[in-house]
Scaffold this active site. Structure first.
Site, mmCIF file in Angstrom:
data_model
loop_
_atom_site.group_PDB
_atom_site.id
_atom_site.type_symbol
_atom_site.label_atom_id
_atom_site.label_comp_id
_atom_site.label_asym_id
_atom_site.label_seq_id
_atom_site.Cartn_x
_atom_site.Cartn_y
_atom_site.Cartn_z
ATOM 1 N N GLU A 137 30.628 48.032 39.836
ATOM 2 C CA GLU A 137 29.314 48.699 39.853
ATOM 3 C C GLU A 137 29.541 50.191 40.052
ATOM 4 N N LEU A 243 41.376 38.646 38.030
ATOM 5 C CA LEU A 243 42.084 39.932 37.935
ATOM 6 C C LEU A 243 43.592 39.734 38.010
ATOM 7 N N ARG A 272 64.186 67.855 14.724
ATOM 8 C CA ARG A 272 63.657 69.186 15.053
ATOM 9 C C ARG A 272 64.805 70.117 15.435
ATOM 10 N N LEU A 342 56.868 66.954 21.829
ATOM 11 C CA LEU A 342 56.404 67.169 20.455
ATOM 12 C C LEU A 342 55.807 68.565 20.267
ATOM 13 N N GLU A 367 41.398 47.557 36.505
ATOM 14 C CA GLU A 367 42.149 46.399 37.046
ATOM 15 C C GLU A 367 42.833 46.762 38.366
HETATM 16 P P1 TGC Z 1 39.821 39.868 50.693
HETATM 17 O O1 TGC Z 1 38.374 40.023 51.057
HETATM 18 O O2 TGC Z 1 40.865 39.900 51.746
HETATM 19 O O3 TGC Z 1 40.087 38.541 49.858
HETATM 20 C C1 TGC Z 1 39.075 37.807 49.320
HETATM 21 C C2 TGC Z 1 39.661 36.492 48.824
HETATM 22 O O4 TGC Z 1 40.341 36.721 47.584
HETATM 23 C C3 TGC Z 1 41.713 36.315 47.677
HETATM 24 N N1 TGC Z 1 42.483 37.291 46.912
HETATM 25 C C4 TGC Z 1 43.000 37.047 45.702
HETATM 26 N N2 TGC Z 1 43.028 35.942 44.958
HETATM 27 C C5 TGC Z 1 43.642 36.023 43.767
HETATM 28 N N3 TGC Z 1 44.203 37.138 43.294
HETATM 29 C C6 TGC Z 1 44.192 38.277 44.006
HETATM 30 N N4 TGC Z 1 44.740 39.389 43.511
HETATM 31 C C7 TGC Z 1 43.572 38.263 45.282
HETATM 32 N N5 TGC Z 1 43.368 39.190 46.240
HETATM 33 C C8 TGC Z 1 42.702 38.572 47.229
HETATM 34 C C9 TGC Z 1 42.013 36.353 49.151
HETATM 35 O O5 TGC Z 1 43.083 35.494 49.474
HETATM 36 C C10 TGC Z 1 40.716 35.868 49.753
HETATM 37 O O6 TGC Z 1 40.634 34.460 49.565
HETATM 38 P P2 TGC Z 1 39.906 33.532 50.668
HETATM 39 O O7 TGC Z 1 40.178 32.129 50.229
HETATM 40 O O8 TGC Z 1 40.530 33.897 51.972
HETATM 41 O O9 TGC Z 1 38.460 33.906 50.613
HETATM 42 O O10 TGC Z 1 40.066 40.933 49.650
HETATM 43 P P3 TGC Z 1 41.293 41.856 49.650
HETATM 44 O O11 TGC Z 1 41.283 42.662 50.910
HETATM 45 O O12 TGC Z 1 42.531 41.102 49.337
HETATM 46 O O13 TGC Z 1 40.917 42.794 48.422
HETATM 47 C C11 TGC Z 1 40.843 44.143 48.592
HETATM 48 C C12 TGC Z 1 41.195 44.769 47.250
HETATM 49 C C13 TGC Z 1 40.939 46.253 47.360
HETATM 50 C C14 TGC Z 1 42.669 44.522 46.949
HETATM 51 C C15 TGC Z 1 40.330 44.141 46.168
HETATM 52 O O14 TGC Z 1 39.001 44.305 46.482
HETATM 53 C C16 TGC Z 1 40.639 44.730 44.809
HETATM 54 O O15 TGC Z 1 41.540 44.259 44.120
HETATM 55 N N6 TGC Z 1 39.900 45.796 44.372
HETATM 56 C C17 TGC Z 1 40.043 46.358 43.060
HETATM 57 C C18 TGC Z 1 38.988 45.800 42.172
HETATM 58 C C19 TGC Z 1 39.411 45.740 40.740
HETATM 59 O O16 TGC Z 1 40.570 45.656 40.411
HETATM 60 N N7 TGC Z 1 38.453 45.708 39.840
HETATM 61 C C20 TGC Z 1 38.740 45.518 38.465
HETATM 62 C C21 TGC Z 1 37.494 45.187 37.704
HETATM 63 S S1 TGC Z 1 37.742 44.420 36.140
HETATM 64 C C22 TGC Z 1 38.495 45.554 35.191
HETATM 65 O O17 TGC Z 1 38.862 46.617 35.569
HETATM 66 C C23 TGC Z 1 38.690 45.136 33.802
HETATM 67 S S2 TGC Z 1 39.460 46.284 32.778
HETATM 68 C C24 TGC Z 1 39.693 45.233 31.507
HETATM 69 C C25 TGC Z 1 40.363 45.774 30.328
HETATM 70 O O18 TGC Z 1 39.702 46.463 29.528
HETATM 71 O O19 TGC Z 1 41.571 45.434 30.139
HETATM 72 P P1 FAD Z 2 36.560 54.193 42.938
HETATM 73 O O1 FAD Z 2 36.672 52.804 43.391
HETATM 74 O O2 FAD Z 2 35.335 54.965 43.266
HETATM 75 O O3 FAD Z 2 37.837 55.018 43.248
HETATM 76 C C1 FAD Z 2 37.883 56.466 43.180
HETATM 77 C C2 FAD Z 2 39.225 56.936 43.735
HETATM 78 O O4 FAD Z 2 39.354 56.553 45.104
HETATM 79 C C3 FAD Z 2 40.437 56.327 43.018
HETATM 80 O O5 FAD Z 2 41.427 57.292 42.882
HETATM 81 C C4 FAD Z 2 40.903 55.247 43.982
HETATM 82 O O6 FAD Z 2 42.280 54.944 43.862
HETATM 83 C C5 FAD Z 2 40.599 55.910 45.310
HETATM 84 N N1 FAD Z 2 40.477 54.952 46.400
HETATM 85 C C6 FAD Z 2 39.709 53.834 46.444
HETATM 86 N N2 FAD Z 2 39.841 53.210 47.628
HETATM 87 C C7 FAD Z 2 40.704 53.946 48.362
HETATM 88 C C8 FAD Z 2 41.254 53.820 49.668
HETATM 89 N N3 FAD Z 2 40.941 52.804 50.478
HETATM 90 N N4 FAD Z 2 42.121 54.761 50.086
HETATM 91 C C9 FAD Z 2 42.467 55.793 49.288
HETATM 92 N N5 FAD Z 2 41.975 55.980 48.044
HETATM 93 C C10 FAD Z 2 41.116 55.063 47.595
HETATM 94 N N6 FAD Z 2 35.302 46.801 35.414
HETATM 95 C C11 FAD Z 2 34.837 45.543 35.168
HETATM 96 O O7 FAD Z 2 34.308 44.889 36.059
HETATM 97 N N7 FAD Z 2 34.946 44.994 33.924
HETATM 98 C C12 FAD Z 2 35.516 45.653 32.886
HETATM 99 O O8 FAD Z 2 35.599 45.116 31.778
HETATM 100 C C13 FAD Z 2 35.998 46.981 33.119
HETATM 101 N N8 FAD Z 2 36.506 47.701 32.081
HETATM 102 C C14 FAD Z 2 36.827 49.019 32.280
HETATM 103 C C15 FAD Z 2 37.172 49.821 31.184
HETATM 104 C C16 FAD Z 2 37.438 51.171 31.362
HETATM 105 C C17 FAD Z 2 37.772 52.031 30.183
HETATM 106 C C18 FAD Z 2 37.403 51.741 32.674
HETATM 107 C C19 FAD Z 2 37.716 53.194 32.894
HETATM 108 C C20 FAD Z 2 37.058 50.952 33.751
HETATM 109 C C21 FAD Z 2 36.743 49.600 33.565
HETATM 110 N N9 FAD Z 2 36.312 48.800 34.638
HETATM 111 C C22 FAD Z 2 35.862 47.524 34.426
HETATM 112 C C23 FAD Z 2 36.119 49.397 35.956
HETATM 113 C C24 FAD Z 2 37.404 49.610 36.750
HETATM 114 O O9 FAD Z 2 37.882 48.401 37.244
HETATM 115 C C25 FAD Z 2 37.076 50.599 37.882
HETATM 116 O O10 FAD Z 2 36.928 51.880 37.269
HETATM 117 C C26 FAD Z 2 38.153 50.632 38.923
HETATM 118 O O11 FAD Z 2 38.209 49.413 39.633
HETATM 119 C C27 FAD Z 2 37.940 51.787 39.928
HETATM 120 O O12 FAD Z 2 36.633 51.822 40.377
HETATM 121 P P2 FAD Z 2 35.815 53.197 40.332
HETATM 122 O O13 FAD Z 2 35.916 53.746 38.945
HETATM 123 O O14 FAD Z 2 34.463 52.948 40.858
HETATM 124 O O15 FAD Z 2 36.615 54.176 41.292
#
Ligand code: TGC
Ligand code: FAD
Length: 387
Positions: A137, A243, A272, A342, A367
Site C-alpha cells: 500500500e 514472497l 574500442r 560504454l 520483493e
Molecule cells: P512476522 O510478523 O515475524 O512473521 C509473520 C509470519 O510470517 C512468517 N514468515 C514467513 N513465511 C514465509 N516466508 C517468509 N519470507 C517469511 N517471513 C516471515 C513468520 O514465520 C510468521 O509466521 P507465524 O506462523 O509465526 O505467524 O514478520 P517478519 O518480522 O518476519 O517480517 C518482517 C519483514 C519486514 C521481513 C516482512 O514484513 C517483509 O518481508 N517485508 C517486505 C515486504 C515485501 O517484500 N513486499 C513485497 C510485495 S510484492 C512485490 O514486491 C512484487 S514485485 C513482483 C515483480 O514484479 O516481480
Molecule cells: P518503504 O517501505 O517506504 O521503504 C522506503 C525506504 O525505507 C527503503 O529504502 C527501505 O529499505 C527503507 N526501510 C524500510 N524499513 C526500514 C527499516 N526498518 N530500517 C531502515 N530502513 C528501512 N508490491 C506488490 O504488492 N505487488 C506487486 O506486484 C508489486 N510490484 C512492484 C513493481 C514495481 C516496479 C515496484 C517499484 C514495486 C512493486 N511492488 C509490488 C511494491 C514493492 O514491494 C515495494 O515498493 C517495496 O516493498 C518497498 O515498499 P515502499 O516502496 O513502500 O518503500
C-alpha cells in the site's frame, strides 16, 4: 583468447542435469529469437509485450513448478534458470512470469480450495487468465502488516475496502490476489476484473521496468463471495510465503541481466581503441571486467545451491534474503559499471546496460528492499529484530 567460457568460468553448467540444460537452452533460444529483438522498443514505448504471453504458456513457463493443473511440474533449479534467461532479456518479462507463477498461481495452489485450483490454474498456465498480487500500500510496503485494506464479513460474503500500490500486471490482470485484514487476521481473496467497486489504474512516467505494467488497485465496497477467499492460510505468513517463492526466482533472474551487460561490454572493450590500444588492454578495464566475472560466478553458485536446497525442501527464508540481496546488488553494480565503460553510447537503448540498470533499480526495491533483506539476515545472526 580464454580457454574458459567467460559467462561460466567455473563450468557451473556441468552441475545441471540434462533436463535442466535442455530447459535453459529452450528458453534461451526463445529469448534470443523472440524477446530480445523487440524489447528495446517496448521499453522505449513503455509497452508490455503481451504478444509473448501465449509463447510463455506454450513453453510451460507459467506456474512451471506446479504439479498438475496443466502446469509443467519442473524443479526449482529449472524455474531459476527460466528466470535467469528471461531476465537476460529484461526484468519486465521475468516480472510478468514471477507474478503469474509465484505470486498468483502459487497462493491458489498452496492456500486455495480444490475448486479454486481447478477453476483458475489451468487457464493461468495457458496464459488465458492473467493474475496480479496486491500486498503493498502507498503508506509503506516494507511493513505490510500496517495495511489499511480490510475485508468485513457480510452474511456469506465479504466487503473489501482499501487500495494497493505498485502492482505488477494490475490493469492487464483478470484476477487479483488481494491481501486484507479481517477480524481473524490477514487473509487472501481472489478478486475478478469487473467486480463492482474494483478498479485498476496504471502508474505512468516510470523510468524503470518500462516494459512491464505497474498499477494501483482500488476497492470500494467490493462484494466477494466466501468461495473467493483462500481458505487454507490466515496471517502474514500467507503473503510472505508467496514472497519466498518469488524472491527465490529473483535470486536467479538478475544473473541474466548481469550476464547481458557484461557480455556486451566484453565485446565493446575489445573493439574500442583509445590511445592506440584496445580498451581491453588497459589494467583498470581488465580489473573491472574481472570483478564482474567474480561477482557473476559467486552469484551463479549461490543461486544454484539455493535451488538445490529448495528442491531438497530445506531452504530457509533467510537464505533467500541473502541471495536476493547479493544477486540483485551484483547485477545493479555490473549494469552501472558496464554503462560507464560504454561511454556516451551507454546512455542509449542501442546497448543493454542502461535499460538493465534502470530496471534493477526496481528489482532492488521490490520483493523486499535491500535493507529489508539485510535486516532479515542480521536478525538471523543476532536474534535481535531491528526493523
Ligand atoms: P512476522 O510478523 O515475524 O512473521 C509473520 C509470519 O510470517 C512468517 N514468515 C514467513 N513465511 C514465509 N516466508 C517468509 N519470507 C517469511 N517471513 C516471515 C513468520 O514465520 C510468521 O509466521 P507465524 O506462523 O509465526 O505467524 O514478520 P517478519 O518480522 O518476519 O517480517 C518482517 C519483514 C519486514 C521481513 C516482512 O514484513 C517483509 O518481508 N517485508 C517486505 C515486504 C515485501 O517484500 N513486499 C513485497 C510485495 S510484492 C512485490 O514486491 C512484487 S514485485 C513482483 C515483480 O514484479 O516481480
Ligand atoms: P518503504 O517501505 O517506504 O521503504 C522506503 C525506504 O525505507 C527503503 O529504502 C527501505 O529499505 C527503507 N526501510 C524500510 N524499513 C526500514 C527499516 N526498518 N530500517 C531502515 N530502513 C528501512 N508490491 C506488490 O504488492 N505487488 C506487486 O506486484 C508489486 N510490484 C512492484 C513493481 C514495481 C516496479 C515496484 C517499484 C514495486 C512493486 N511492488 C509490488 C511494491 C514493492 O514491494 C515495494 O515498493 C517495496 O516493498 C518497498 O515498499 P515502499 O516502496 O513502500 O518503500
Amino acid at each position: 583468447m580464454s580457454q574458459l567460457n567467460p559467462t561460466d568460468l567455473y563450468d557451473i553448467r556441468s552441475l545441471l542435469t540434462e533436463d535442466e540444460c535442455l530447459i535453459q537452452d529452450t528458453v534461451a533460444r526463445f529469448v534470443d529469437e523472440k524477446a530480445i529483438p523487440i524489447i528495446a522498443e517496448c521499453f522505449d514505448e513503455g509497452r508490455f509485450p503481451s504478444e509473448l504471453v501465449p509463447e510463455f504458456a506454450e513453453l510451460g513457463l507459467l506456474g512451471s513448478s506446479i504439479e498438475g493443473y496443466g502446469c509443467a511440474g519442473l524443479n526449482s533449479v529449472a524455474y531459476g534458470l527460466i528466470c535467469q534467461e528471461l531476465e537476460r532479456c529484461d526484468s519486465g518479462i521475468r516480472s510478468f512470469v514471477s507474478v503469474q507463477s509465484s505470486l498468483c498461481m502459487y497462493p491458489i495452489y498452496a492456500y486455495g480450495s480444490e475448486e479454486q485450483r481447478q477453476r483458475w490454474l489451468p487457464d493461468m498456465a495457458a496464459g488465458k487468465v492473467i493474475g496480479c498480487f496486491g500486498l503493498t500500500e502507498s503508506h509503506g510496503g516494507s511493513d505490510p502488516m500496517n495495511m489499511n485494506t480490510w475485508a468485513k464479513k457480510d452474511g456469506d460474503d465479504w466487503i473489501i475496502n482499501g487500495s494497493k500500490m505498485w502492482i505488477t500486471n494490475g490493469t492487464i490482470a483478470d484476477i487479483a490476489i488481494v491481501w486484507a485484514h479481517t477480524d481473524d487476521g490477514v487473509q487472501g481473496f481472489i478478486l475478478e476484473k469487473g467486480m463492482p467497486g474494483f478498479e485498476a489504474r496504471d502508474i505512468h512516467a516510470k523510468m524503470s521496468l518500462r516494459a512491464s505494467v505497474t498499477s494501483e488497485l482500488y476497492f470500494d465496497n467490493v462484494r466477494v463471495p466466501d468461495s473467493s477467499r483462500l481458505p487454507n492460510v490466515i496471517g502474514l505468513k500467507g503473503p510472505l510465503g508467496c514472497l519466498t517463492q518469488a524472491r527465490y526466482g529473483i535470486s536467479w533472474g538478475p544473473i541474466g541481466s548481469a550476464i547481458a551487460c557484461y557480455s556486451e561490454v566484453l565485446d565493446y572493450v575489445a573493439d574500442r581503441k583509445l590511445f592506440q590500444r584496445p580498451l581491453a588492454a588497459t589494467q583498470t578495464v581488465q580489473i573491472r571486467l574481472a570483478d564482474m566475472a567474480r561477482r557473476i560466478t559467486t552469484g551463479q553458485l549461490l543461486a544454484l545451491q539455493l535451488g538445490r536446497l529448495k528442491d531438497a525442501g530445506t531452504m530457509k527464508p533467510t537464505q533467500v534474503s541473502l541471495a536476493k540481496w547479493n544477486n540483485v546488488r551484483l547485477a545493479l553494480d555490473i549494469a552501472r559499471d558496464a554503462r560507464d565503460l560504454l561511454g556516451g553510447s551507454g546512455i542509449t537503448l542501442e546497448y543493454v546496460p542502461v535499460r538493465h540498470m534502470l530496471n534493477l533499480e526496481s528489482v532492488i526495491t521490490y520483493e523486499g528492499t535491500e535493507t529489508v533483506h539485510q535486516l532479515v539476515v542480521g536478525r538471523e545472526l543476532t536474534g535481535h529484530n531491528a526493523f
